[in-house]
Design a protein around this motif. Structure first.
Motif, PDB file in Angstrom:
ATOM      1  N   ALA A 159       0.781  -1.371  -0.052  1.00  0.00           N
ATOM      2  CA  ALA A 159       0.123  -0.023   0.031  1.00  0.00           C
ATOM      3  C   ALA A 159       0.896   1.308  -0.228  1.00  0.00           C
ATOM      4  O   ALA A 159       0.448   2.155  -0.713  1.00  0.00           O
ATOM      5  N   LEU A 160       1.964   1.457   0.853  1.00  0.00           N
ATOM      6  CA  LEU A 160       2.812   2.707   0.808  1.00  0.00           C
ATOM      7  C   LEU A 160       3.616   2.805  -0.522  1.00  0.00           C
ATOM      8  O   LEU A 160       3.756   3.953  -0.874  1.00  0.00           O
ATOM      9  N   ARG A 161       4.084   1.633  -1.062  1.00  0.00           N
ATOM     10  CA  ARG A 161       4.639   1.679  -2.536  1.00  0.00           C
ATOM     11  C   ARG A 161       3.803   2.235  -3.196  1.00  0.00           C
ATOM     12  O   ARG A 161       4.041   3.248  -4.181  1.00  0.00           O
ATOM     13  N   ARG A 162       2.406   1.954  -3.394  1.00  0.00           N
ATOM     14  CA  ARG A 162       1.171   2.283  -4.353  1.00  0.00           C
ATOM     15  C   ARG A 162       0.987   3.783  -3.860  1.00  0.00           C
ATOM     16  O   ARG A 162       0.996   4.518  -4.828  1.00  0.00           O
ATOM     17  N   ALA A 163       1.165   4.178  -2.720  1.00  0.00           N
ATOM     18  CA  ALA A 163       1.027   5.741  -2.400  1.00  0.00           C
ATOM     19  C   ALA A 163       2.090   6.589  -2.888  1.00  0.00           C
ATOM     20  O   ALA A 163       1.901   7.645  -3.518  1.00  0.00           O
ATOM     21  N   CYS A 164       3.450   5.937  -2.870  1.00  0.00           N
ATOM     22  CA  CYS A 164       4.499   6.603  -3.527  1.00  0.00           C
ATOM     23  C   CYS A 164       4.450   6.635  -4.980  1.00  0.00           C
ATOM     24  O   CYS A 164       4.753   8.073  -5.611  1.00  0.00           O
ATOM     25  N   GLU A 165       3.861   5.679  -5.668  1.00  0.00           N
ATOM     26  CA  GLU A 165       3.642   5.801  -7.193  1.00  0.00           C
ATOM     27  C   GLU A 165       2.659   6.670  -7.487  1.00  0.00           C
ATOM     28  O   GLU A 165       2.891   7.637  -8.379  1.00  0.00           O
ATOM     29  N   LEU A 166       1.641   6.526  -6.762  1.00  0.00           N
ATOM     30  CA  LEU A 166       0.578   7.667  -7.102  1.00  0.00           C
ATOM     31  C   LEU A 166       0.770   9.146  -6.929  1.00  0.00           C
ATOM     32  O   LEU A 166       0.546   9.828  -7.687  1.00  0.00           O
ATOM     33  N   ASP A 167       1.445   9.380  -5.770  1.00  0.00           N
ATOM     34  CA  ASP A 167       1.876  10.964  -5.525  1.00  0.00           C
ATOM     35  C   ASP A 167       3.234  10.918  -5.197  1.00  0.00           C
ATOM     36  O   ASP A 167       3.773  10.813  -3.972  1.00  0.00           O
ATOM     37  N   PRO A 168       4.488  10.887  -6.041  1.00  0.00           N
ATOM     38  CA  PRO A 168       5.662  10.839  -5.625  1.00  0.00           C
ATOM     39  C   PRO A 168       6.033  12.192  -4.776  1.00  0.00           C
ATOM     40  O   PRO A 168       7.192  12.058  -4.283  1.00  0.00           O
ATOM     41  N   GLY A 169       5.142  13.140  -4.903  1.00  0.00           N
ATOM     42  CA  GLY A 169       5.527  14.090  -3.891  1.00  0.00           C
ATOM     43  C   GLY A 169       5.162  14.201  -2.467  1.00  0.00           C
ATOM     44  O   GLY A 169       5.090  15.188  -1.835  1.00  0.00           O
ATOM     45  N   LEU A 170       4.435  13.019  -1.861  1.00  0.00           N
ATOM     46  CA  LEU A 170       3.843  12.945  -0.796  1.00  0.00           C
ATOM     47  C   LEU A 170       4.950  12.479   0.090  1.00  0.00           C
ATOM     48  O   LEU A 170       5.081  11.181   0.231  1.00  0.00           O
ATOM     49  N   SER A 171       5.549  13.341   0.782  1.00  0.00           N
ATOM     50  CA  SER A 171       6.486  13.131   1.682  1.00  0.00           C
ATOM     51  C   SER A 171       6.293  12.131   2.778  1.00  0.00           C
ATOM     52  O   SER A 171       7.103  11.253   3.210  1.00  0.00           O
ATOM     53  N   PRO A 172       5.001  12.282   3.482  1.00  0.00           N
ATOM     54  CA  PRO A 172       4.614  11.406   4.559  1.00  0.00           C
ATOM     55  C   PRO A 172       4.456   9.814   4.039  1.00  0.00           C
ATOM     56  O   PRO A 172       5.113   8.764   4.775  1.00  0.00           O
ATOM     57  N   ALA A 173       4.093   9.670   2.919  1.00  0.00           N
ATOM     58  CA  ALA A 173       4.243   8.210   2.346  1.00  0.00           C
ATOM     59  C   ALA A 173       5.600   7.750   2.242  1.00  0.00           C
ATOM     60  O   ALA A 173       5.868   6.444   2.566  1.00  0.00           O
ATOM     61  N   TRP A 174       6.532   8.440   1.620  1.00  0.00           N
ATOM     62  CA  TRP A 174       8.036   7.919   1.589  1.00  0.00           C
ATOM     63  C   TRP A 174       8.557   7.783   3.022  1.00  0.00           C
ATOM     64  O   TRP A 174       9.172   6.776   3.217  1.00  0.00           O
ATOM     65  N   ALA A 175       8.021   8.443   4.090  1.00  0.00           N
ATOM     66  CA  ALA A 175       8.822   8.358   5.467  1.00  0.00           C
ATOM     67  C   ALA A 175       8.083   7.075   5.914  1.00  0.00           C
ATOM     68  O   ALA A 175       8.824   6.379   6.614  1.00  0.00           O
ATOM     69  N   ASN A 176       6.689   6.824   5.607  1.00  0.00           N
ATOM     70  CA  ASN A 176       6.269   5.676   6.293  1.00  0.00           C
ATOM     71  C   ASN A 176       6.616   4.471   5.515  1.00  0.00           C
ATOM     72  O   ASN A 176       6.747   3.408   6.180  1.00  0.00           O
ATOM     73  N   LEU A 177       6.997   4.413   4.158  1.00  0.00           N
ATOM     74  CA  LEU A 177       7.515   3.362   3.427  1.00  0.00           C
ATOM     75  C   LEU A 177       8.926   3.107   4.364  1.00  0.00           C
ATOM     76  O   LEU A 177       9.314   1.991   4.454  1.00  0.00           O
ATOM     77  N   GLY A 178       9.752   4.092   4.366  1.00  0.00           N
ATOM     78  CA  GLY A 178      10.748   3.940   5.022  1.00  0.00           C
ATOM     79  C   GLY A 178      10.718   3.205   6.481  1.00  0.00           C
ATOM     80  O   GLY A 178      11.803   2.327   6.702  1.00  0.00           O
ATOM     81  N   ASN A 179       9.884   3.692   7.195  1.00  0.00           N
ATOM     82  CA  ASN A 179       9.573   3.063   8.502  1.00  0.00           C
ATOM     83  C   ASN A 179       9.299   1.544   8.293  1.00  0.00           C
ATOM     84  O   ASN A 179       9.601   0.703   9.089  1.00  0.00           O
ATOM     85  N   ALA A 180       8.152   1.564   7.544  1.00  0.00           N
ATOM     86  CA  ALA A 180       7.888  -0.013   7.466  1.00  0.00           C
ATOM     87  C   ALA A 180       8.691  -0.967   6.923  1.00  0.00           C
ATOM     88  O   ALA A 180       8.762  -2.248   7.256  1.00  0.00           O
ATOM     89  N   LEU A 181       9.777  -0.573   6.016  1.00  0.00           N
ATOM     90  CA  LEU A 181      10.930  -1.392   5.844  1.00  0.00           C
ATOM     91  C   LEU A 181      11.939  -1.645   6.812  1.00  0.00           C
ATOM     92  O   LEU A 181      12.171  -2.793   7.147  1.00  0.00           O
ATOM     93  N   ALA A 182      12.153  -0.674   7.725  1.00  0.00           N
ATOM     94  CA  ALA A 182      12.976  -0.763   9.063  1.00  0.00           C
ATOM     95  C   ALA A 182      12.051  -1.741   9.868  1.00  0.00           C
ATOM     96  O   ALA A 182      12.712  -2.574  10.525  1.00  0.00           O
ATOM     97  N   MET A 183      10.719  -1.613  10.126  1.00  0.00           N
ATOM     98  CA  MET A 183      10.042  -2.574  10.754  1.00  0.00           C
ATOM     99  C   MET A 183      10.038  -3.911  10.485  1.00  0.00           C
ATOM    100  O   MET A 183      10.096  -4.829  11.364  1.00  0.00           O
TER     101      MET A 183
END
Length: 531
Positions: free
Chosen positions: A112-136
């Protein structure tokens, strides 16, 4: 997780089709959400949904409030409904990813988070959440790129810089991590979380200037509780680093008193539960059909701050072992079975037969399969799994359990100096810490005596005194051939997701005892441990 954006007032397209009543409730809810009153926001958003039951935006906003209230499963259901209406909505996908992660659906969250980043590459919280999910998910190296992308888009995004600093710490890049925390403090000088992150880099020392800044910070009355808590623990660490030990002791007491607000740990109740657990397992006979089943797994248990991370790092330096760090899969499997049986653990243990335990063991190995993709063995270093030793022996009779032990006074004092964000409520009171240690000690001595071939006491002080001999014995216990790389554990390249990440990147340090500096101030803890 970086919170998804709640307010939609500035985006008419998101509100298209809503009537005046629904719009009024959404605006009231947004104001409450922005003020941190999530319960009031939830009520407003629920009312907006009643006015517009199938509109995607009230569904999204209601889900955000539910997520903040800890009702992530309900949030997932609403967001999935919203996503069916608006499958190409980045904000919905971002919120869905966060909620899925909270419910333990890691792969779905990443999708879902990768999809959010694809849909809106400028959505900074989505990139941050993707990074957090990968770390978790233990994919810390992969988390760096999306976190840096989030900061390129929004350099002031505090959550993203905190996550990046933590990821760099986990990867052993301590100087870079410290630089990120310092940069964050330049941008947000009142960030207690940044101060604590810096203090929690155990190999980084705070100085007298840091003490002064932190003393001024904790005097502020406008700091939110989380920032006040982290700032107080950081101040105590800074006082310790500058050899002001009496002041540090009282600062730790104050910080822990603040952390303890809102809950009370029941020492007597915990002791009764552990005795019930032990007796329940002893009353039900069990003979595994395959005594080697589960030999892939090496569990590293004990109290926090008892050198469990060091022990795992030694094992993970072996070419046959993957260090998975702190996994939640064992507890998750037990909880799944409890829900299936509609009975709390360990009340259903007496009714579980050999086939049930085998099924649970298979489920655990299924959940942890990715940790055996590169190497045949793996470590599961969740210290609190000591409570599940008897369950491990039934689920995975071939597994090895390493019980990490350190001087109890040093262990308890080190726990008292640490913020544990979940599960360790006993750690914020010295009396509770001593009570917990006694229950742990009795239980593990019992299980070690009952299963000597599968439970080993790994004593930190013995490891310091003779590293090679202790390492050889540890590897032999785990059924592993000796490898010189295990003596150079600090050179192993891996993510370490604990507070000891900086320390295990260094050779063994024999000067780790700290309690002598506090003298008589720790006498009550000494007496409680001696009982």
């Amino acid at each position: 997780m970086t919170p998804a954006l709640a307010s939609s007032d500035s985006d008419p397209e998101r509100l298209h089709g809503l009537g005046d009543a629904a719009l009024l409730f959404l605006r009231q809810g947004n104001r409450s959400f922005d003020a941190g009153d999530f319960a009031a926001a939830e009520r407003c958003f629920a009312q907006a949904r009643r006015e517009a039951p199938v509109h995607a935006e009230p569904l999204r906003l209601h889900a955000l409030a539910l997520h903040q209230l800890g009702r992530a499963a309900e949030a997932v259901a609403l967001l999935q409904q919203a996503a069916r209406q608006r499958p190409d909505d980045a904000l919905i996908q971002n919120a869905l990813g966060g909620a899925l992660g909270q419910t333990g659906q890691g792969e779905a969250a990443l999708a879902a988070l990768r999809r959010a980043c694809e849909l809106d590459p400028g959505l900074s919280p989505a990139w941050a959440n993707l990074g957090n999910a990968l770390a978790m998910a233990g994919r810390t190296a992969e988390s760096e790129a999306p976190l840096r992308r989030a900061l390129e888009l929004a350099p002031q995004l505090e959550s993203a810089r905190l996550l990046l600093a933590e990821a760099l710490m986990m990867l052993g890049r301590i100087d870079e991590s410290a630089a990120q925390y310092r940069e964050l403090l330049q941008q947000h000088p009142h960030s207690g979380q940044a101060w604590w992150g810096l203090a929690n880099l155990k190999s980084v020392r705070l100085d007298a200037d840091d003490v002064g800044r932190l003393q001024a910070l904790v005097r502020r009355r406008d700091l939110p509780d989380a920032e006040q808590l982290t700032a107080r623990f950081a101040l105590a660490k800074a006082l310790d680093d500058t050899a002001r030990h009496a002041e540090a002791f009282h600062a730790y007491v104050d910080a822990n008193a603040l952390a303890r607000r809102g809950f009370r740990w029941d020492a007597a109740g915990f002791a009764r539960w552990m005795e019930h657990l032990r007796a329940t397992f002893e009353r039900s006979a069990f003979v595994p059909a395959d005594v080697q089943f589960g030999a892939e797994a090496i569990f590293v248990v004990g109290l926090p701050r008892s050198a469990s991370t060091l022990t795992e790092q030694i094992l993970a330096a072996h070419p046959q072992v993957e260090g998975a760090s702190e996994l939640g899969d064992l507890g998750a499997v037990i909880r799944e079975e409890s829900r299936r049986r509609a009975r709390a653990f360990p009340d259903w243990v007496a009714d579980a037969g050999a086939a049930d335990w085998r099924r649970l063991g298979e489920r655990y190995l299924e959940r942890t399969a990715r940790w055996r993709e590169r190497r045949p063995r793996f470590t599961d270093k969740a210290p609190a799994n000591w409570m599940l030793t008897a369950a491990i022996r039934r689920m995975l009779p071939g597994a090895r359990i390493v019980d990490c032990r350190r001087d109890p006074l040093e262990t308890c004092w080190s726990c008292f100096r640490q913020i544990f964000w979940r599960e360790h409520e006993y750690s914020y009171d010295l009396g509770d810490l001593a009570a917990y240690w006694h229950v742990y000690d009795a239980a593990m001595r019992h299980w070690s005596a009952a299963h000597p071939q599968h439970v080993r006491e790994q004593v930190y002080e013995a490891l310091l005194a003779d590293p090679e001999q202790q390492t050889r014995e540890l590897l032999d216990f785990c059924g592993l051939p000796f490898d010189e790389a295990c003596l150079r554990f600090h050179e192993a390249e891996r993510s370490v997701r604990t507070a000891s990440a900086a320390q295990v990147r260094q050779p063994l340090n024999r000067d780790t005892a700290r309690t002598a500096r506090y003298g008589a101030l720790l006498d009550p803890l000494r007496r409680a441990l001696a009982r």
